[in-house]
Design a protein around this motif. Sequence first.
Motif, short mmCIF file in Angstrom:
data_model
loop_
_atom_site.label_atom_id
_atom_site.label_comp_id
_atom_site.label_asym_id
_atom_site.label_seq_id
_atom_site.Cartn_x
_atom_site.Cartn_y
_atom_site.Cartn_z
N MET A 181 0.84 -1.18 0.00
CA MET A 181 0.00 0.00 0.00
C MET A 181 0.88 1.24 0.00
SD MET A 181 -3.35 0.70 0.42
CE MET A 181 -4.27 2.15 0.70
N TYR A 198 -0.62 9.21 -4.16
CA TYR A 198 -1.90 9.46 -4.84
C TYR A 198 -2.13 10.96 -5.04
CZ TYR A 198 -2.62 4.57 -3.83
OH TYR A 198 -2.47 3.20 -3.78
N GLU A 241 0.21 0.19 -8.16
CA GLU A 241 -0.98 0.74 -7.52
C GLU A 241 -1.40 2.05 -8.18
OE1 GLU A 241 1.86 -0.17 -6.04
OE2 GLU A 241 1.49 -1.07 -4.08
N ARG A 248 -3.10 1.44 -11.60
CA ARG A 248 -4.51 1.12 -11.41
C ARG A 248 -5.32 2.37 -11.08
NH1 ARG A 248 -2.04 -3.49 -9.17
NH2 ARG A 248 -2.07 -2.69 -7.06
N TYR A 249 -4.76 3.22 -10.24
CA TYR A 249 -5.41 4.46 -9.84
C TYR A 249 -5.63 5.37 -11.05
CZ TYR A 249 -6.14 8.78 -7.13
OH TYR A 249 -6.64 9.93 -6.60
#
Length: 160
Positions: free
Chosen positions: A1, A7, A41, A44-45
């Motif tokens: 994670m 992000y 990750e 995918r985001y």
Amino acid sequence: MLEQSYYDEADKIIAAYGTEPRFLIPIIQDIQSEYKYLPPELLRYVADKLNITEAKAYSVATFYENFSFDAKGKFILKVCDGTACHVRKSMDILNQLYKELGLSKEKHTTDDMMFTLETVSCLGACGLAPVMTVNDVVHPAMTPEKVTALIAELKEGANE
């Protein structure tokens, strides 16, 4: 994670381009430029934000050799093995780097995440052969002795 900051940075990059699917490549290029690799990750985001399938995003990212899903070290070392460099003994340079850094054909990044070693087909500096780069800075006419000195210099600079 991943941490939230990853992000948040992806959101800034996406905002700079927009959310049209045609911006996938420049967005993931900027993400890779920021982190020296493309965290799966975040791919995918980004796919979700651009309203494309994860499979589509992965097919694009895996098609281009430039994208890497593996975390890289602080210093990315690239050794050219093109014809000009190869005949001028670039493999001696590579073997010295393996020895100095404890790396191999199977292990590309040091445990401390300081160095990542890659071989490339050409760096476009044939007249300077054998050549290697450190974070895209060209080091011409390399020898095993110059490799030892360069690695010591990089390690020393990293500890300051």
